[in-house]
Motif scaffolding. Sequence first.
Motif, PDB file in Angstrom:
ATOM      1  N   MET A 326       0.828  -1.093  -0.010  1.00 47.27           N
ATOM      2  CA  MET A 326      -0.143   0.003   0.079  1.00 47.27           C
ATOM      3  C   MET A 326       0.877   1.308  -0.053  1.00 47.27           C
ATOM      4  SD  MET A 326      -2.931  -1.123  -0.442  1.00 47.27           S
ATOM      5  CE  MET A 326      -3.524   0.848  -0.261  1.00 47.27           C
ATOM      6  N   ARG A 327       1.929   1.353   0.691  1.00 50.99           N
ATOM      7  CA  ARG A 327       2.899   2.359   0.441  1.00 50.99           C
ATOM      8  C   ARG A 327       3.435   2.665  -0.799  1.00 50.99           C
ATOM      9  NH1 ARG A 327       4.922   0.302   5.452  1.00 50.99           N
ATOM     10  NH2 ARG A 327       6.689  -0.428   4.517  1.00 50.99           N
ATOM     11  N   ALA A 328       3.729   1.473  -1.303  1.00 52.46           N
ATOM     12  CA  ALA A 328       4.167   1.614  -2.788  1.00 52.46           C
ATOM     13  C   ALA A 328       3.024   2.440  -3.701  1.00 52.46           C
ATOM     14  CB  ALA A 328       4.456   0.174  -3.567  1.00 52.46           C
ATOM     15  N   VAL A 329       2.105   2.099  -3.650  1.00 47.33           N
ATOM     16  CA  VAL A 329       0.886   2.709  -4.294  1.00 47.33           C
ATOM     17  C   VAL A 329       0.574   4.062  -3.838  1.00 47.33           C
ATOM     18  CG1 VAL A 329      -1.741   2.475  -4.660  1.00 47.33           C
ATOM     19  CG2 VAL A 329      -0.250   0.259  -4.659  1.00 47.33           C
ATOM     20  N   THR A 330       0.795   4.353  -2.660  1.00 48.81           N
ATOM     21  CA  THR A 330       0.102   5.807  -2.232  1.00 48.81           C
ATOM     22  C   THR A 330       1.219   6.796  -2.014  1.00 48.81           C
ATOM     23  OG1 THR A 330       0.072   4.846   0.207  1.00 48.81           O
ATOM     24  CG2 THR A 330      -1.994   4.614  -1.101  1.00 48.81           C
TER      25      THR A 330
END
Length: 465
Positions: A326-330
């Motif tokens: 999720m950090r990679a996405v956001t």
Amino acid sequence: MTAAMARVPDSLRGQIVTPGDRRYAQLRSTYTTSASPAAVLLPKTTAQVVDALRYAREQRLPIAVRSGGHGFSGASSNNGGVVIDLSMLNRVQVLDERAGLVRIEAGARWANVAKTLAPYGLVVSSGDHGGVGVGGLATGGGVGWLVRAHGLTVDRVRAVEVVLADGTLVRADADHEPELFWLVRGAGAGAGIVVAFEIEAAEQRNVGVAQVVVEARPDGRTVSEWTSYLTQAPRELSAAAVVYAEGRSALMSITAVVAAESLRRARPAVEPLLAIGRVLEHRTDLLPYPALVPTAHLHPNVGQQRGTTTNGLFRDLDDAGARAVMRAVTEPGRAVVQLRSLGGAINDVAPDATAYPHRHQHTMVVASVFPPQGAGALDAAWRAVGARADGAYVNFESRPGPDAFARIYPGETGARVRRLWKRYDPDGVFRPALLTGQPQRAARPTRSAQPAGSGQPHRRRRRPR
């Protein structure tokens, strides 16, 4: 007639494309990369493949082999070299309907394969886009819409026909040339030019297809619940989920495919996916398999999907890994992440049975960035996810090189692959980019090969090969 064409074998007259040819613009590049080869050869038969390879070797130029579809690494074209494009070697033939045995030439695309096999009630689990070429996918692995039910494409291959680097045509199967047969099922790029496959297709006419969009929680819980369910779901269910930023939040777009002939059987397998997040869209249909890989996907590959992609395989994607996704996405860099279900029939196969050794993982995570973002942004987004990975898949890696090789072919598998690449191609004619880390380039083209003259799918729905 150009100097390059003057030495072309009679069998290939009219089947060499150079920069002055009107066909060149649609043949020079790959799906992800623009390139400028000195010549593209278009053999129509196995004998012409042999002639094309000998001609290309005589030019003393880099050689790239293309099955006709798209790939991430860009290795199926080059700058200043010769491309052997197999797209006209594209026949699909049912050899034994009762046994499901089919012969598919390497230049066919999977949309055409699905269309041809549909009247027989047969399918080959084969990627997730109809424009993918048979040769590249069926020598690298083959993670498709029915992968948990029917296994990788390489797991269904029963024989191959290969033109070796010296021009010799070899048929390999479990009993004849078993080492070559092992190699081309997962590491075919350095073995030779595979011109045809005999594949045991599976019986299947219709599939249940669910399209679901849910909100993806920033704490990773939605990702965790997706992977947790797919790890133990009925093997009839295979799924892919694209996770992407949407304003200040993130969404997960899921395509779930059930190897079932009725909605009554398909819906129970899909239902748990509706509980992993707030549902924004949902529909489930019963479709003929070719609808998943339609002929509408058959387009020229002219570098239209520029981007940088990497991937990792996971036995279990734990809570920390899900949060990293999720950090990679956001976070800044904003990669588009795809989750692919593995396990099921894949893991029935012994790790040393083919050159695809990853038989214990259940999830693949694929991350991509697009211009203006580049490799640095992908590295930053991927670092925490990749540190937890346990292997990688060759067909979802756009930056080949020794590091990627070690992840794709670990341990004894990698040592065996290297030995066999050397055995079958001792002169390094094909020189896989996984060994060099660089696409083949022509430093000093010979005069005979000088050119006669001086060329996006929506990101959220991006479905890589």
